[in-house]
Design a protein around this motif. Structure first.
Motif, PDB file in Angstrom:
ATOM      1  N   UNK A  45       0.867  -1.090  -0.024  1.00  0.00           N
ATOM      2  CA  UNK A  45       0.039  -0.073  -0.074  1.00  0.00           C
ATOM      3  C   UNK A  45       1.178   1.212  -0.071  1.00  0.00           C
ATOM      4  N   UNK A  46       0.607   2.175  -0.954  1.00  0.00           N
ATOM      5  CA  UNK A  46       1.377   3.205  -1.044  1.00  0.00           C
ATOM      6  C   UNK A  46       0.444   4.550  -0.877  1.00  0.00           C
ATOM      7  N   UNK A  47       0.869   5.884  -0.328  1.00  0.00           N
ATOM      8  CA  UNK A  47       0.429   6.758  -0.189  1.00  0.00           C
ATOM      9  C   UNK A  47       1.065   7.845  -1.369  1.00  0.00           C
ATOM     10  N   UNK A  48       0.008   8.187  -2.194  1.00  0.00           N
ATOM     11  CA  UNK A  48       0.494   8.939  -3.405  1.00  0.00           C
ATOM     12  C   UNK A  48      -0.304  10.226  -3.511  1.00  0.00           C
ATOM     13  N   UNK A  49       0.344  11.247  -4.176  1.00  0.00           N
ATOM     14  CA  UNK A  49      -0.625  12.744  -4.177  1.00  0.00           C
ATOM     15  C   UNK A  49      -0.451  12.848  -5.934  1.00  0.00           C
ATOM     16  N   UNK A  50      -1.827  13.057  -6.076  1.00  0.00           N
ATOM     17  CA  UNK A  50      -1.978  13.414  -7.807  1.00  0.00           C
ATOM     18  C   UNK A  50      -1.407  14.901  -7.878  1.00  0.00           C
ATOM     19  N   UNK A  51      -1.717  15.170  -9.135  1.00  0.00           N
ATOM     20  CA  UNK A  51      -1.178  16.431  -9.597  1.00  0.00           C
ATOM     21  C   UNK A  51      -1.318  17.644  -8.934  1.00  0.00           C
ATOM     22  N   UNK A  52      -2.490  17.660  -8.408  1.00  0.00           N
ATOM     23  CA  UNK A  52      -2.955  18.759  -7.566  1.00  0.00           C
ATOM     24  C   UNK A  52      -2.491  18.682  -6.126  1.00  0.00           C
ATOM     25  N   UNK A  53      -1.866  17.667  -5.721  1.00  0.00           N
ATOM     26  CA  UNK A  53      -1.394  17.486  -4.454  1.00  0.00           C
ATOM     27  C   UNK A  53      -2.376  16.666  -3.390  1.00  0.00           C
ATOM     28  N   UNK A  54      -3.358  16.319  -3.957  1.00  0.00           N
ATOM     29  CA  UNK A  54      -4.455  15.540  -3.314  1.00  0.00           C
ATOM     30  C   UNK A  54      -3.814  14.250  -2.866  1.00  0.00           C
ATOM     31  N   UNK A  55      -3.867  13.711  -1.699  1.00  0.00           N
ATOM     32  CA  UNK A  55      -3.424  12.320  -1.483  1.00  0.00           C
ATOM     33  C   UNK A  55      -4.475  11.189  -1.657  1.00  0.00           C
ATOM     34  N   UNK A  56      -3.824   9.967  -1.959  1.00  0.00           N
ATOM     35  CA  UNK A  56      -4.788   8.972  -1.971  1.00  0.00           C
ATOM     36  C   UNK A  56      -4.040   7.600  -1.837  1.00  0.00           C
ATOM     37  N   UNK A  57      -4.775   6.636  -1.568  1.00  0.00           N
ATOM     38  CA  UNK A  57      -3.827   5.271  -1.332  1.00  0.00           C
ATOM     39  C   UNK A  57      -4.001   4.501  -2.211  1.00  0.00           C
ATOM     40  N   UNK A  58      -2.980   3.373  -2.585  1.00  0.00           N
ATOM     41  CA  UNK A  58      -3.035   2.658  -3.616  1.00  0.00           C
ATOM     42  C   UNK A  58      -2.482   1.400  -2.932  1.00  0.00           C
ATOM     43  N   UNK A  59      -3.488   0.221  -3.188  1.00  0.00           N
ATOM     44  CA  UNK A  59      -3.129  -1.183  -2.676  1.00  0.00           C
ATOM     45  C   UNK A  59      -2.941  -1.844  -3.976  1.00  0.00           C
ATOM     46  N   UNK A  60      -1.642  -2.445  -4.196  1.00  0.00           N
ATOM     47  CA  UNK A  60      -1.513  -2.904  -5.427  1.00  0.00           C
ATOM     48  C   UNK A  60      -0.504  -3.986  -5.453  1.00  0.00           C
ATOM     49  N   UNK A  61      -0.644  -5.077  -6.521  1.00  0.00           N
ATOM     50  CA  UNK A  61       0.303  -6.113  -6.480  1.00  0.00           C
ATOM     51  C   UNK A  61      -0.872  -7.420  -6.519  1.00  0.00           C
ATOM     52  N   UNK A  62       0.006  -8.529  -6.078  1.00  0.00           N
ATOM     53  CA  UNK A  62      -0.602  -9.924  -6.398  1.00  0.00           C
ATOM     54  C   UNK A  62      -1.704 -10.238  -5.684  1.00  0.00           C
ATOM     55  N   UNK A  63      -2.993 -10.685  -6.278  1.00  0.00           N
ATOM     56  CA  UNK A  63      -4.002 -11.035  -5.486  1.00  0.00           C
ATOM     57  C   UNK A  63      -3.625 -12.005  -4.627  1.00  0.00           C
ATOM     58  N   UNK A  64      -4.042 -12.131  -3.327  1.00  0.00           N
ATOM     59  CA  UNK A  64      -3.789 -13.233  -2.285  1.00  0.00           C
ATOM     60  C   UNK A  64      -4.605 -14.414  -2.613  1.00  0.00           C
ATOM     61  N   UNK A  65      -3.814 -15.571  -2.525  1.00  0.00           N
ATOM     62  CA  UNK A  65      -4.455 -16.827  -2.709  1.00  0.00           C
ATOM     63  C   UNK A  65      -5.017 -17.228  -1.491  1.00  0.00           C
ATOM     64  N   UNK A  66      -4.519 -16.695  -0.268  1.00  0.00           N
ATOM     65  CA  UNK A  66      -4.955 -17.304   1.020  1.00  0.00           C
ATOM     66  C   UNK A  66      -5.527 -16.289   1.958  1.00  0.00           C
ATOM     67  N   UNK A  67      -6.305 -16.678   2.954  1.00  0.00           N
ATOM     68  CA  UNK A  67      -6.665 -15.851   3.939  1.00  0.00           C
ATOM     69  C   UNK A  67      -7.416 -14.562   3.535  1.00  0.00           C
TER      70      UNK A  67
END
Length: 327
Positions: free
Chosen positions: A96-118
């Protein structure tokens, strides 16, 4: 606590100190989740996530444990061998990353491999992080193979817990039972906890589902901007899409049989577009039109190997965990 020491939970380690993700007006951030593996045709979801991290200011928030969530025997990591020894291995990641758009507004990005378990524990962990950072809206990104031609703009469908928030974006419009994904479960559970949860699915030409298709990534991010007000750059993706379009056109040009297949897909696409005013479903049968599988099978065989050799990436058509994208 040492500032370099992460705070641990069962499934993830949280960076310390945590990034500041509140808006200037004090409102919470949007959480985007982009899990590749199950619904990432054309690698559009992975490309979109990587583009956001590369093009915008990005700061790591949390790292999920692949050992806890990934079944390595079903999605074996790729290891490099020099000829006399192993040199490196590409392990799946989920962050999970905290990212700021071109206007400086923050958002969170959860990215990567889909879990197989749990899955339930994973979703609960994401929800705890969302509570900690004051998330209000959750949007999932998906890319699915469809009987659409590469010569038309990528189409998109949307769904969510607050249909009015989706504006004029097309909906599926049909009840169905389908195999679940961790992304779908995340959307469901977050909506049950009173988050505004939505999902966006971009449609990728199914004969290109095994190769990078940046046009679909650009369409996803454009739709995210429309829903959230985030200012997300897509120029680099548009430029990459133009290059890919040129490669495809070169492969198709001069082959009358393949050109006829593309023309038939165009007819099907245009027929559906005209029928949208009557709220036709993209999944509904089109009378007097050949099926997308019939039209695309030969085109897929013709283009898949060509594009994998021409894109220069060495991509073998699998996702980050080594599993091929669905067709």
């Amino acid at each position: 606590m040492d500032e370099r020491s992460p705070e641990h939970s069962a499934l993830y380690s949280l960076e310390f100190p945590a990034p500041q993700v509140s808006n200037d007006e004090g409102s919470g951030p949007v959480l985007l989740h982009a899990l590749n593996g199950f619904a990432d045709a054309g690698h559009a979801v992975a490309l979109a996530a990587q583009h956001l991290r590369d093009a915008l200011d990005s700061e790591l928030v949390a790292t999920f444990s692949a050992d806890e969530l990934i079944d390595y025997r079903s999605r074996r990591p790729t290891i490099s061998f020099s000829g006399d020894k192993f040199t490196e291995i590409e392990m799946p990641t989920l962050t999970m990353h905290a990212i700021r758009d071109t206007a400086g507004r923050p958002f969170l990005l959860l990215a990567g491999s889909e879990p197989d378990l749990r899955w339930e524990q994973f979703v609960d962990a994401v929800r705890r992080l969302a509570e900690q950072f004051g998330v209000t809206d959750v949007i999932g990104l998906n890319a699915i193979p469809m009987a659409v031609p590469h010569t038309r703009p990528p189409s998109i469908t949307a769904h969510g817990s607050d249909p009015d928030r989706l504006g004029d974006l097309p909906r599926w419009g049909s009840a169905m039972k389908l195999p679940a994904s961790a992304s779908m479960l995340l959307e469901l559970r977050m909506s049950e906890h009173n988050y505004r949860a939505a999902g966006l699915s971009v449609h990728v030409p199914h004969y290109l589902s095994q190769t990078d298709y940046p046009a679909a990534s650009a369409r996803l991010l454009d739709a995210v901007g429309d829903l959230t007000g985030l200012a997300l750059p897509i120029a680099a993706l548009d430029n990459a899409a133009e290059k890919v379009r040129g490669q495809i056109d070169n492969e198709v040009s001069g082959n009358a049989e393949i050109e006829s297949v593309v023309a038939a897909l165009e007819t099907q696409y245009d027929t559906f577009t005209q029928a949208q005013a009557e709220r036709a479903s993209l999944l509904a049968a089109e009378e007097d039109l050949p099926s997308g599988d019939e039209l695309g099978a030969e085109l897929e065989r013709f283009l898949a190997e060509q594009l994998r050799g021409d894109d220069g990436s060495g991509n073998d058509g699998g996702d980050a965990g080594g599993r091929p994208s669905p067709i």
